[in-house]
Each structure stands twice: as C-alpha cells, then as structure tokens.
Design a protein around this motif. Structure first.
Motif: not given
Length: 392
Positions: A292-294, A298-302
């Motif tokens: 879940i953290v991963f 992935m949704l937040m960081f680019t």
C-alpha cells in the motif's frame, strides 16, 4: 570416516553448481522478456493499451493450461530433466518468433504457447532440485532458497540489460539474446543435470486443503492473487507510464526493476529468519502494508530518485510474498506440498489474468497513472483477507 563423508557432502559439486547456473539462466531468460513486453507490443506490434492488456490476459490463461498439462505429465511419468530440456528448446523457438514476427495474433497464440513452455522450465527445475536434494541428503529448504536467490539475482541484472539491448540494438537483438540463453541453458541441462525418472504416482488428489484449513487457504489464495494482480499491473503499465506520461527515459524502467529485484534478495533472507520467530501471517501482513505504501508513493512521486527509493517498499512487498507465500500454503496444507505449491503458482497466473484485463481497460479509458489507484484498492482488499486468516 563419518566426518570425512559429511565434509565431502558439504563441498560444492558439479550437479549443484549446474542447478545454480540453470536457475540463473532461466531467470535471465524471463528477465529479458517480461519487463520489455508491454513496450515491445505497443511500439512494434499494436498501439492499443487494451490490446496490450488482452495479450497479458491471454498469455496467463495459456500459461495455466500449459503448466497444468506439464505438471500432470511430470508427476505421473516424467523424467524432469528431459522435460526441462524440451521447455528450454521450445522457449528458444518462442523467442526466435518474437524476434522476427510482428503479427499480434501469431504472437498471442503460437508465440505465447512456446514461451509458456520456456517459463515452465524454471519451476520444473525447482522440482528436480528438490528431488535431487532429498535423494542426496542435502538440506532441501536451504538449497531451494539459494536457487531462489539466483533467480532474484537474474532479475537484478536482467531488466537493465533487456532495456539496454532493446533500446540500443533493437528488439530482435534482445530476443535473439534470450534465444541464446535458452539454448545455453538446454546444453547445461542435458550434460550436467541428473536424470531422475519418477515412478507413477496417484494424481487424483484435489488441489484443496484439509477441511479444517480450507477457509484459510482460500483466503490466502485470494490475498496472494490480489497481490500478484497489483504487481502484474505494475509490470505491464510502469514502463509505458514512465515514457508516455512522465516523459522519463525508457531505461529507467529497467533500473527500477533491477533495483527492486536486488533488494528482494536480503528481504527474502530477513523475512525467512523473522517468520520463524513471529509467524508467516505477520510477515504477509507487513508485505501488504508495504505494498500500500509503495503504490500510494507511485501516485504521489514522479522524480526518478523518488521512484528508485520507493523500490525498497516494492522489494518488501514482493520479497515477502515470493519468499513466504509458498511456505504459508504448505503450512496450511500439511501432507500436500505439491498441491500447495501449485496453488501458490496459480495465484501468480490468476494475478496476470486479472491484471491484463484491468490494466488495459484502465489505461485505455483513464490513464496509466490511474492503474495505481486500482492497485491500492486491490492490496487493501488483500489485507482484509489476510486479517481473517488464523495464525499457523
């Protein structure tokens, strides 16, 4: 005399070394093909996320059929050595077809059948290694763990090499490299692996747990299938997400996969140690939380450095799942090790079937980024299943 015999038994031998090499080469063959497949399909075969996802679904269905047929044959009458050799040769033929053919349906129906045989070489090798270890008095669990580490090592270097070959020399060259890998593996299998024909055994036992553990086994199967679904969607969509939505270098996908695979090796060893102290259920729960953290990450960081750091959570997620999941099935199904292993393997394939359908549809009608929202939901559902399982 006994001390001398024990010392000799501990020394590395040619057969054990051959098993390690075969584990590594079959891992490399898979690591050359899987990470780049979505990029290959979308750039050289068909430019449709839905059709790419459908390809993965079809591949998983065909893979289940092929693996079940081979498993039935090998358990009834097979000399696994000959079967592994056949799988290597057919896998090489499949890679050769991918190198020069660009027809979607030929690749889906003929290419996938051939490569499904190739991918079955690895689990059949593990089965032969278990039989060899039991016959020669080796510690079977540790021997299998070392072989699994070889496969993880292959996935450390395989994805970066795959992207480097595909982007630097073209997909035909990359698939030819996989062809050569399968052929080299076949040579080692034929000359160095032991031939251990099996007597005919009954194969009428259903793939089910004893009644007292059936509910927990089904919950574990559901949880593992959901976890593998999320991971499979990640493998399918991540390279395209990086290139098409984030405009990042294509080679970053291979570096990310290699980083995760490298971190999975110590994760498996650490998880194995702590599973003995705290139980497999807790370790699987930790894996789900890490997942879940991963995917939230992935949704937040680019940024590339952020995506690479996130691979630590991905390694915990997959490392525990791959290292503890099969053992947990075996604990819930005492006396049915073969059936338990098959259930765990099929949870992987079920994950690919679901992932191929969901990933293609979500990417087609929403975005590649949107797939990670679905992954968070699936893993949360898997955590709910795991929370209902009684500890073993």
């Amino acid at each position: 005399m006994r001390i001398h015999s024990a010392a000799v038994r501990r020394l590395p031998d040619t057969t054990s070394s051959a098993f390690l090499i075969v584990a590594f080469l079959t891992g490399i063959a898979g690591a050359l093909q899987t990470p780049t497949l979505s990029l290959f399909l979308s750039t050289e075969v068909i430019d449709s996320p839905f059709m790419v996802g459908l390809f993965y679904t079809g591949s998983a269905v065909i893979g289940i059929i092929v693996s079940q047929l081979l498993a039935t044959y090998s358990d009834r009458a097979g000399d696994r050595k000959r079967l592994i050799l056949l799988c290597c040769l057919l896998g090489a033929a499949g890679c050769l077809l991918y190198a020069y053919n660009r027809n979607y349906y030929i690749l889906l129906f003929i290419g996938v059948i051939l490569t499904s045989f190739g991918s079955t070489a690895n689990p059949q090798m593990f089965a032969l290694a278990r039989e060899y270890a039991e016959k020669t008095g080796k510690e079977a669990v540790m021997f299998s763990s070392i072989l699994r580490a070889q496969v993880s090592l292959a996935w450390v270097i395989g994805p970066p090499i795959a992207f480097a070959l595909a982007l630097g020399f073209g997909f035909p060259f990359m698939y030819l490299a996989a062809t050569v890998t399968f052929l080299g593996c076949g040579v080692i299998v034929w000359y160095l692996l032991p031939s251990m024909p099996k007597p005919k055994v009954r194969t009428t036992e259903a793939l089910e747990a004893p009644r007292r553990n059936r509910r927990d086994t089904l919950l574990l199967f559901a949880a593992c299938s959901l976890m593998w679904t999320s991971n499979s969607m990640y493998i399918i969509n991540m390279p395209l997400y990086l290139v098409r939505e984030l405009q990042l270098p294509e080679k970053l996908a291979g570096v990310m996969m290699g980083t995760a695979a490298g971190l999975e090796i110590p994760t498996m060893l650490i998880a194995g140690y702590y599973a003995q102290r705290f139980g497999k259920r807790l370790m699987m729960r930790i894996a789900l939380v890490a997942g879940i953290v991963f995917y939230v990450g992935m949704l937040m960081f680019t940024a590339p450095w952020q995506l690479l750091i996130l691979q630590a959570m991905n390694a915990v997620f997959i490392g525990i799942l791959a290292g503890i999941g099969m053992l947990y099935f075996q604990d819930l199904m005492p006396g049915q090790a073969g059936a338990a292993t098959t259930l765990f393997t099929n949870s992987t394939r079920v994950g690919w079937i679901i992932a191929g359908s969901i990933a293609g549809v979500v990417a087609e009608f929403w975005s590649y980024h949107g797939v990670f929202f679905v992954s968070v939901g699936l893993i949360a559902a898997g955590l709910g299943c795991m929370w209902k399982i009684k500890d073993v």
